[in-house]
Motif scaffolding. Structure first.
Motif, PDB file in Angstrom:
ATOM      1  N   PRO A 247       4.527 -58.981  -6.142  1.00  0.00           N
ATOM      2  CA  PRO A 247       5.727 -60.074  -6.573  1.00  0.00           C
ATOM      3  C   PRO A 247       4.852 -61.457  -6.461  1.00  0.00           C
ATOM      4  O   PRO A 247       4.184 -61.317  -5.188  1.00  0.00           O
ATOM      5  CB  PRO A 247       6.695 -59.639  -5.784  1.00  0.00           C
ATOM      6  N   GLU A 248       5.796 -62.299  -6.475  1.00  0.00           N
ATOM      7  CA  GLU A 248       5.438 -63.593  -5.951  1.00  0.00           C
ATOM      8  C   GLU A 248       5.432 -64.314  -4.820  1.00  0.00           C
ATOM      9  O   GLU A 248       5.182 -64.053  -3.792  1.00  0.00           O
ATOM     10  CB  GLU A 248       6.227 -64.740  -6.901  1.00  0.00           C
ATOM     11  N   ASP A 249       6.814 -63.286  -4.198  1.00  0.00           N
ATOM     12  CA  ASP A 249       7.537 -63.459  -2.627  1.00  0.00           C
ATOM     13  C   ASP A 249       8.041 -61.788  -2.417  1.00  0.00           C
ATOM     14  O   ASP A 249       7.688 -60.857  -2.308  1.00  0.00           O
ATOM     15  CB  ASP A 249       8.587 -64.614  -2.838  1.00  0.00           C
ATOM     16  N   ARG A 250       9.122 -62.520  -2.765  1.00  0.00           N
ATOM     17  CA  ARG A 250      10.312 -60.950  -2.183  1.00  0.00           C
ATOM     18  C   ARG A 250      10.217 -59.905  -3.502  1.00  0.00           C
ATOM     19  O   ARG A 250      10.039 -59.739  -4.470  1.00  0.00           O
ATOM     20  CB  ARG A 250      11.579 -61.651  -1.456  1.00  0.00           C
ATOM     21  N   TYR A 251      10.394 -58.554  -2.895  1.00  0.00           N
ATOM     22  CA  TYR A 251      10.781 -57.581  -4.212  1.00  0.00           C
ATOM     23  C   TYR A 251      11.890 -56.864  -4.127  1.00  0.00           C
ATOM     24  O   TYR A 251      11.654 -56.276  -2.461  1.00  0.00           O
ATOM     25  CB  TYR A 251       9.626 -56.439  -4.072  1.00  0.00           C
ATOM     26  N   GLY A 252      13.103 -57.003  -4.564  1.00  0.00           N
ATOM     27  CA  GLY A 252      14.582 -56.016  -3.948  1.00  0.00           C
ATOM     28  C   GLY A 252      14.666 -57.108  -2.211  1.00  0.00           C
ATOM     29  O   GLY A 252      15.618 -56.122  -1.398  1.00  0.00           O
ATOM     30  N   ARG A 253      14.701 -58.155  -2.066  1.00  0.00           N
ATOM     31  CA  ARG A 253      15.002 -58.973  -1.219  1.00  0.00           C
ATOM     32  C   ARG A 253      13.275 -58.328   0.348  1.00  0.00           C
ATOM     33  O   ARG A 253      14.483 -59.047   1.583  1.00  0.00           O
ATOM     34  CB  ARG A 253      16.148 -58.967  -0.519  1.00  0.00           C
ATOM     35  N   MET A 254      13.246 -58.100   0.209  1.00  0.00           N
ATOM     36  CA  MET A 254      11.750 -56.934   0.907  1.00  0.00           C
ATOM     37  C   MET A 254      10.455 -58.191   1.409  1.00  0.00           C
ATOM     38  O   MET A 254      10.308 -58.561   0.112  1.00  0.00           O
ATOM     39  CB  MET A 254      11.297 -55.817   0.658  1.00  0.00           C
ATOM     40  N   ARG A 255      10.042 -58.717   2.051  1.00  0.00           N
ATOM     41  CA  ARG A 255       9.269 -59.282   2.414  1.00  0.00           C
ATOM     42  C   ARG A 255       8.175 -58.910   1.772  1.00  0.00           C
ATOM     43  O   ARG A 255       7.031 -59.311   1.212  1.00  0.00           O
ATOM     44  CB  ARG A 255       9.853 -60.310   3.572  1.00  0.00           C
ATOM     45  N   ASN A 256       7.992 -58.104   2.038  1.00  0.00           N
ATOM     46  CA  ASN A 256       6.702 -57.157   2.996  1.00  0.00           C
ATOM     47  C   ASN A 256       6.090 -56.252   1.678  1.00  0.00           C
ATOM     48  O   ASN A 256       5.512 -54.494   2.316  1.00  0.00           O
ATOM     49  CB  ASN A 256       6.438 -56.762   4.537  1.00  0.00           C
ATOM     50  N   VAL A 257       6.310 -56.203   0.057  1.00  0.00           N
ATOM     51  CA  VAL A 257       5.828 -55.370  -0.571  1.00  0.00           C
ATOM     52  C   VAL A 257       5.288 -56.283  -1.114  1.00  0.00           C
ATOM     53  O   VAL A 257       4.464 -57.156  -1.828  1.00  0.00           O
ATOM     54  CB  VAL A 257       7.397 -55.700  -1.196  1.00  0.00           C
ATOM     55  N   TRP A 258       3.879 -55.353  -1.006  1.00  0.00           N
ATOM     56  CA  TRP A 258       2.657 -55.845  -1.518  1.00  0.00           C
ATOM     57  C   TRP A 258       1.988 -55.331  -3.120  1.00  0.00           C
ATOM     58  O   TRP A 258       1.844 -56.726  -4.494  1.00  0.00           O
ATOM     59  CB  TRP A 258       1.247 -56.064  -0.818  1.00  0.00           C
ATOM     60  N   PHE A 259       2.037 -55.040  -3.701  1.00  0.00           N
ATOM     61  CA  PHE A 259       1.465 -53.957  -4.352  1.00  0.00           C
ATOM     62  C   PHE A 259       1.965 -52.786  -4.942  1.00  0.00           C
ATOM     63  O   PHE A 259       1.950 -51.941  -4.255  1.00  0.00           O
ATOM     64  CB  PHE A 259       0.134 -53.018  -4.473  1.00  0.00           C
ATOM     65  N   LEU A 260       2.478 -52.720  -6.420  1.00  0.00           N
ATOM     66  CA  LEU A 260       3.268 -52.163  -7.283  1.00  0.00           C
ATOM     67  C   LEU A 260       2.545 -51.593  -8.216  1.00  0.00           C
ATOM     68  O   LEU A 260       2.500 -51.878  -9.583  1.00  0.00           O
ATOM     69  CB  LEU A 260       4.566 -52.481  -8.133  1.00  0.00           C
ATOM     70  N   PRO A 261       1.733 -50.050  -8.337  1.00  0.00           N
ATOM     71  CA  PRO A 261       0.436 -50.014  -9.714  1.00  0.00           C
ATOM     72  C   PRO A 261       1.118 -48.674 -10.921  1.00  0.00           C
ATOM     73  O   PRO A 261       2.489 -48.707 -10.335  1.00  0.00           O
ATOM     74  CB  PRO A 261      -0.387 -49.167  -8.333  1.00  0.00           C
ATOM     75  N   SER A 262       0.904 -49.163 -11.160  1.00  0.00           N
ATOM     76  CA  SER A 262       1.402 -48.094 -12.108  1.00  0.00           C
ATOM     77  C   SER A 262       0.898 -46.694 -12.206  1.00  0.00           C
ATOM     78  O   SER A 262      -0.682 -46.587 -11.119  1.00  0.00           O
ATOM     79  CB  SER A 262       0.362 -48.375 -13.920  1.00  0.00           C
ATOM     80  N   CYS A 263       1.232 -45.457 -12.018  1.00  0.00           N
ATOM     81  CA  CYS A 263       0.744 -44.080 -12.184  1.00  0.00           C
ATOM     82  C   CYS A 263      -0.460 -44.054 -12.639  1.00  0.00           C
ATOM     83  O   CYS A 263      -0.949 -43.859 -11.773  1.00  0.00           O
ATOM     84  CB  CYS A 263       1.208 -43.404 -12.893  1.00  0.00           C
ATOM     85  N   ASP A 264      -1.228 -44.471 -13.393  1.00  0.00           N
ATOM     86  CA  ASP A 264      -2.596 -44.320 -13.913  1.00  0.00           C
ATOM     87  C   ASP A 264      -3.556 -44.902 -12.888  1.00  0.00           C
ATOM     88  O   ASP A 264      -4.515 -44.827 -12.757  1.00  0.00           O
ATOM     89  CB  ASP A 264      -3.229 -44.812 -15.143  1.00  0.00           C
ATOM     90  N   THR A 265      -2.759 -46.140 -12.617  1.00  0.00           N
ATOM     91  CA  THR A 265      -3.554 -47.427 -11.831  1.00  0.00           C
ATOM     92  C   THR A 265      -4.242 -46.569  -9.754  1.00  0.00           C
ATOM     93  O   THR A 265      -4.585 -46.647  -9.244  1.00  0.00           O
ATOM     94  CB  THR A 265      -3.295 -48.579 -11.437  1.00  0.00           C
TER      95      THR A 265
END
Length: 331
Positions: A247-265
């Motif tokens: 995410p550029e900044d927040r995800y679902g208004r959460m600040r501390n979200v960094w990486f959402l990988p695909s399942c294969d990743t």
């Protein structure tokens, strides 16, 4: 009482660590807990202790750890005065986020239906009977109790949130020290390196909060004995191997979200960090029925974090929350 007697609270765990040859961890823990509670105590500890001490004595309490709600029962119905005192103490420990719990008929409808997650994960677990288990980011310890209900030999949950500790202790107050389960208010990075003390380690809802997800996987691997099992649950995003949403900044208004990988990743990450036989056992979208505001958690919840015109997206425009559970083995 305005100070927390952590030595007394964790004494059975300290003795257990000594008996297992983990004196180095016990010494480190005592130093960390001294700093946390004696040198720099949280400003709300006195209030939380007061709430905990408000809870009435209820003799001969019993616990059922295999229901959707962790359920405490008494041999005799509670008087109206006792029930009122019980609810007053429990409400003093709000907000309740992970659960649900049933304290002698007082039902705590928590923000998260954590039982739904357990029902998705538990069919794929190895037999937990007698196993030493670590639950990383355990919240108030709901899943720790469910693990114990499945026959675990010892469960240790870790979560730095102090309110979670006092919510956990509100349950343990009634079931006693003979239940081999503890919640430590420490972070993952506070554990000794190369601990290798657990047969199963759970990390559910933590990975996407880590700036370096591969380092987190390596830390988790270090907690496991050879042949141990990792149970990992995290937010994921659709995409090919190698894809990860940052995410550029927040995800679902959460600040501390960094990486959402695909399942294969995610499977590739586990392979690169030395795990074997990694397999995705569940992929589920998080809904406003599973995470929502309640009378026991009155702040905003998932419904407020989604696009009101397209609930399939977060308020920032990213794909809505989908979680995958992966199980992998340490060689």
């Amino acid at each position: 009482m305005t100070t927390f007697d952590w030595q007394r609270c964790f004494s059975p765990l300290f003795d257990d660590l000594d008996s297992r040859g983990l004196e180095h961890w016990r010494h480190l823990l005592q130093q960390q807990l001294h700093r946390r509670f004696d040198e720099n105590p949280h400003g709300d500890i006195a209030r939380w202790l007061e709430a905990l001490n408000t809870l009435p004595d209820i003799p001969d309490a019993e616990a059922d750890l295999n229901r959707s709600a962790i359920t405490l029962t008494a041999r005799q119905p509670l008087s109206a005065t006792t029930a009122s005192q019980l609810e007053e103490g429990l409400r003093g420990l709000m907000p309740w986020r992970k659960g649900p719990f049933d304290f002698f008929g007082t039902y705590i409808d928590t923000e998260w239906r954590s039982d739904w997650k357990w029902d998705r994960v538990s069919p794929y677990l190895s037999d937990l009977s007698g196993r030493q288990i670590l639950d990383v980011g355990c919240g108030s310890g709901y899943h720790c109790w469910r693990m114990l209900g499945e026959g675990a030999g010892r469960v240790v949950g870790i979560d730095p949130g102090l309110l979670f500790l006092f919510q956990f202790l509100s349950v343990k107050r009634y079931v006693g020290a003979e239940y081999r389960v503890d919640l430590l208010p420490v972070r993952m990075e506070d554990l000794p390196a190369k601990l290798e003390a657990f047969d199963t380690t759970f990390s559910m809802g933590v990975l996407y909060h880590r700036r370096s997800p591969l380092d987190h996987l390596l830390e988790l691997k270090d907690t496991l004995r050879p042949g141990g099992e990792l149970v990992l649950e995290t937010l994921i995003a659709d995409g090919p191997e190698g894809y990860s949403l940052m995410p550029e900044d927040r995800y679902g208004r959460m600040r501390n979200v960094w990486f959402l990988p695909s399942c294969d990743t995610l499977l590739r990450w586990l392979d690169r960090t030395g795990f074997r036989n990694a397999r995705v056992v569940d992929v589920t979208e998080t809904t406003i029925e599973e995470q929502r505001s309640t009378d026991w958690m009155r702040f905003q919840s998932l419904q407020d974090f989604l696009d009101p015109d397209d609930p399939g997206k977060t308020i920032e425009g990213y794909p809505g929350p989908t979680r995958a559970t992966v199980i992998a083995d340490k060689p």
